[in-house]
Design an enzyme around this catalytic site. Structure first.
Site, PDB file in Angstrom:
ATOM      1  N   ASP A 174      -0.999  -6.415   3.741  1.00  0.00           N
ATOM      2  CA  ASP A 174      -0.763  -5.738   4.917  1.00  0.00           C
ATOM      3  C   ASP A 174      -1.851  -4.596   4.285  1.00  0.00           C
ATOM      4  OD1 ASP A 174       0.242  -4.402   7.535  1.00  0.00           O
ATOM      5  OD2 ASP A 174       0.839  -2.473   5.567  1.00  0.00           O
ATOM      6  N   ASP A 178       1.132   6.978  -0.045  1.00  0.00           N
ATOM      7  CA  ASP A 178       0.610   6.273  -0.038  1.00  0.00           C
ATOM      8  C   ASP A 178       0.832   6.112  -2.151  1.00  0.00           C
ATOM      9  OD1 ASP A 178      -2.544   4.842   0.102  1.00  0.00           O
ATOM     10  OD2 ASP A 178      -3.184   5.890  -1.410  1.00  0.00           O
ATOM     11  N   ASN A 231       0.554  -1.225  -0.360  1.00  0.00           N
ATOM     12  CA  ASN A 231      -0.166   0.062   0.051  1.00  0.00           C
ATOM     13  C   ASN A 231       0.848   0.615   0.326  1.00  0.00           C
ATOM     14  OD1 ASN A 231      -2.284   1.568   0.759  1.00  0.00           O
ATOM     15  ND2 ASN A 231      -1.250   1.916   2.448  1.00  0.00           N
ATOM     16  N   HIS A 238      -6.369  -0.063   2.593  1.00  0.00           N
ATOM     17  CA  HIS A 238      -6.121   1.561   2.302  1.00  0.00           C
ATOM     18  C   HIS A 238      -6.115   1.178   0.692  1.00  0.00           C
ATOM     19  CE1 HIS A 238      -6.574   3.297   6.188  1.00  0.00           C
ATOM     20  NE2 HIS A 238      -5.330   1.529   6.425  1.00  0.00           N
ATOM     21  N   GLU A 270      -5.441  -7.990   5.173  1.00  0.00           N
ATOM     22  CA  GLU A 270      -5.584  -7.180   6.037  1.00  0.00           C
ATOM     23  C   GLU A 270      -6.580  -6.430   5.829  1.00  0.00           C
ATOM     24  OE1 GLU A 270      -3.300  -5.272  10.084  1.00  0.00           O
ATOM     25  OE2 GLU A 270      -2.761  -4.368   7.639  1.00  0.00           O
TER      26      GLU A 270
END
Length: 574
Positions: free
Chosen positions: A215, A185, A128, A219, A246
Site C-alpha cells: 500500500d 510517515d 509506509n 511514498h 500501489e
C-alpha cells in the site's frame, strides 16, 4: 491507498476509547482438498472479506474455477472506529495478526484452507505509515499519541524533517518524507525500521502467505523498499514472495521506478478500459503499451479495486453489465496477471462492510455483497484464460461499433457486444471445425465452427467465448455408485475434470440419489465424453456449509468408445 481518496474521513473527529469484544467466530473445520483443476494466474481480490469467508471461497469457488491466488486485506490490528468505516484497516495500531477480519488462528486457518485448495494468498501490506487517529484497536491496543504506537518510537518517523502533510505532490522528496493525509510517515531509510517491517512481513510468510500488495508504495523510496524486500524470506513453498506495489501515476515517482522491487498495479490499464467501455470498444484493437499502460512483465492489471471504485475513477458494480464485460475483456486479452474484484455494496463512500461491533461478518453473496468472481461469465472466462495460455491475439474483427471479436491463436475465440442490441455476425475464429461449449453460459449454449468460421448472435451487453478444449467428442453413459453415510440435509455428488462432471465446480456436479431401501448406497448417471481419461471425486454438499471433498488423490477412469462406463466408488473417502 490513494493520496487524496480518504482525506475528509481521515481528518474527522478523534476516536473515543472503548472496550473491544471479539465476535464469536471460529475457523473453518472442513478439510480442504485440491480439486485437481489447474490453477492459473488470475487473482481474486476479496479485500473486504473476513478470513472464514475467504477460506470457504478458496475451497468452494476459486479452486474449482481455476483461480490462482486470492488478495486479502491487511491482517494486522488497526484503528477501530465506533462509527464504522471501511478504511480504518489502513491505520495500523500494532503488528499483531488480529484484525476486524478475524484472529490470527482464523487467519492461519484461512491460509491453510486456501493452500489445500491450491490457491496462493497475497495480503495488503501497510508499511509506509502507522495510524493517524488515536483510540482503541480491534485487539484492544490503545494509541494516545500517533508517534508512539506499540511497534515504534518517535525517532522511527520522518516527523523531525517534515512534521506536516504533503502539500506539493510534484515534489518527490516531499511525497516520500512528509505525511500522507496526516498518517505518521515511517523513516524507512532506518535499518531498525526496515528490520521491524521485514519482521512483520516475515511473520506472515511463516504462516504461509505467498506475497504482498504494498500500500502507498510511491511514498516509500524504492531504495528503501528494495532493502525491505531483500530481507524477506522465501515462502513456505520455497520461492520468493510475489510483491506488487500501489503506485499512482501522474505525479512523481514514476511507476517504472519500482520495477526492481516488484510489479506495479496498473491504474492506467483500468482508466483506459473504463474509457473504452463507456465509449466504443472497437478502439481496443491496439490496446497495449502505446496506450500508456505498463509493460506486461512489470505489472498487475485490474478493472477496479476496493479504493478506486468509490471515487468512480474506475468501473464498479454500480456501472452494471459493462463492468462484467470489461472483466471478460481483461481475462481474454493477452497482457499481464489479471485481478477480479468482489466487494460489498455501499451507499456512501466511507461505508463499512457488513459488520457486527466492527468485525466483518460472513460474506453473503445474495445480500449486501457483489461477488463478481462467482459470476458464470467470469468463471467461464477464468477457465478460458487458463486454457488459451500464452497464445497471441489473432483474427481481430469489429463488425459494428461496440462489437468486437478476436482469437488467441487457434486456442480460443471471444466475441463481446457492448451495444444496446443483440448482434449477429459470421466471425473467422481460427479454431478447427467442430462444436464448442460457450463458457459464458457454462455450456448451456454451443458454437458450431465450419470452415474456421462461426455465426454468433451475441446478446446486448453480452459475450460468447469458446476454446479448443471445449469441443464435443462422442458420448458414453456414466453410471455411478458410492456408499456414503450422511446426515439430514447432506447429498452426494460426483464432480470431475470435464464439463459433463461440472469441470470441478461443485455447483455443477452431478447429483446422486438414495432411498430407504438402498442407503447408504448412492446412485446416478450422466453423459460422459468417449475415449477420454477423466479425473473425478465424490463430494458431499449441504446448503450453507463448506463442500466436503473426498480425501486422497483424484479418482481416474478412461471411458470407452461407446456404451456405458460403470463407476463404483466403494466407500466415500473421508
Amino acid at each position: 491507498m490513494r493520496p487524496k481518496s480518504r482525506k475528509t474521513a481521515l481528518l474527522a473527529a478523534m476516536v473515543m476509547s472503548s472496550t473491544v469484544v471479539m465476535t464469536g467466530v471460529s475457523p473453518p473445520t472442513a478439510a480442504a482438498a485440491d480439486t485437481g483443476v489447474a490453477n492459473g494466474d488470475v487473482i481474486a481480490n476479496l479485500w473486504s472479506w473476513n478470513w472464514r469467508s475467504v477460506a470457504a471461497e478458496c475451497v468452494n469457488v476459486l479452486d474449482p474455477a481455476g483461480y490462482g491466488a486470492v488478495w486479502v486485506a491487511p491482517p494486522s490490528e488497526s484503528l477501530k472506529r465506533p462509527d464504522g468505516v471501511w478504511w480504518d484497516v489502513y491505520q495500523p495500531y500494532s503488528y499483531a495478526l488480529s484484525s476486524r477480519f478475524g484472529t490470527q488462528a482464523e487467519f492461519s486457518a484461512m491460509i491453510n484452507a486456501c493452500h489445500g485448495a491450491g490457491i496462493k494468498v497475497y495480503t495488503d501490506a501497510v508499511i509506509n505509515h502507522s495510524a493517524a487517529q488515536t483510540g482503541v484497536g480491534y485487539a484492544g491496543t490503545t494509541l494516545a499519541n500517533k508517534y508512539d504506537p506499540v511497534m515504534y518510537d518517535r525517532v522511527d518517523y520522518n516527523v523531525d524533517v517534515c512534521p506536516r502533510s504533503i502539500s506539493n505532490w510534484s515534489d518527490l522528496w516531499e511525497v516520500q518524507h512528509c505525511e500522507l493525509l496526516d498518517l505518521p510517515d515511517l523513516k524507512t531509510s532506518s535499518s531498525s525500521v526496515r528490520a521491524k517491517i521485514a519482521g512483520y512481513l516475515n511473520s506472515q510468510l511463516a504462516l504461509g502467505v505467498d506475497g504482498f500488495r504494498v500500500d502507498a508504495a510511491k511514498h516509500i523510496p524504492n531504495t528503501d523498499l528494495s532493502a525491505i524486500v531483500g530481507q524477506l524470506g522465501n515462502t513456505t513453498s520455497g520461492v520468493r514472495p510475489f510483491v506488487f506495489h500501489e503506485v499512482f501515476p501522474g505525479q512523481p515517482p514514476a511507476p517504472s521506478d519500482y520495477f526492481s522491487s516488484g510489479r506495479v498495479l496498473d491504474f492506467t490499464y483500468a482508466d483506459k478500459l473504463k474509457s473504452a467501455f463507456q465509449g466504443d470498444i472497437a478502439t481496443l484493437s491496439s490496446f497495449g503499451p502505446s496506450w500508456g499502460i505498463l509493460p506486461a512483465a512489470n505489472s498487475v492489471s485490474f478493472v477496479t479495486n476496493h479504493d478506486t471504485e468509490r471515487e468512480r475513477r474506475h468501473l464498479s458494480y454500480k456501472d452494471g453489465a459493462i463492468t462484467k464485460l470489461a472483466n471478460v475483456f481483461q481475462l481474454a486479452w493477452k497482457h499481464t496477471t489479471p485481478t477480479v474484484y468482489s466487494g460489498f455494496e455501499y451507499s456512501t463512500n466511507d461505508q463499512s462492510p457488513p459488520s457486527s461491533n466492527g468485525f466483518v461478518t460472513d460474506t453473503n453473496c445474495a445480500s449486501g455483497w457483489h461477488c463478481l468472481n462467482r459470476d458464470p461469465a467470469v468463471v467461464g472466462m477464468v477457465d478460458w484464460h487458463n486454457k488459451v495460455g500464452s497464445a497471441d491475439v489473432a483474427n481481430w474483427q469489429s463488425p459494428a461499433a461496440n462489437v468486437i471479436g478476436f482469437g488467441r491463436g487457434s486456442a480460443g475465440f471471444v466475441a463481446i457486444n457492448n451495444s444496446g442490441g443483440a448482434h449477429t455476425w459470421q466471425y473467422t475464429t481460427g479454431l478447427p471445425d467442430g462444436s464448442y461449449c460457450d463458457v459464458i453460459t457454462n455450456c448451456a449454449s454451443r458454437v458450431t465452427v465450419s470452415g474456421g468460421r462461426a455465426t454468433l448472435t451475441v446478446p446486448a451487453k453480452g459475450a460468447v467465448a469458446f476454446h479448443a478444449n471445449g469441443s464435443t467428442p462422442a458420448a458414453v453413459t456414466g453410471s455411478y455408485t458410492v456408499q456414503a453415510h450422511t446426515t439430514w440435509g447432506q447429498n452426494v455428488y460426483i464432480v470431475g475434470g470435464v464439463p459433463a462432471l461440472g469441470s470441478w465446480n461443485p455447483a455443477n456436479a452431478v447429483p446422486l440419489t438414495t432411498d430407504s431401501s438402498s442407503y447408504p448406497r448412492w446412485r446416478g448417471s450422466s453423459s460422459l465424453p468417449a475415449n477420454t481419461r477423466i479425473e473425478y471425486k465424490f463430494i458431499i454438499r449441504e446448503d450453507g456449509k463448506p463442500v466436503i471433498w473426498e480425501t486422497g488423490a483424484n479418482r481416474v477412469v478412461t471411458t470407452p468408445a461407446s456404451g456405458t462406463t460403470p463407476i463404483d466408488g466403494g466407500w466415500f473417502r473421508r
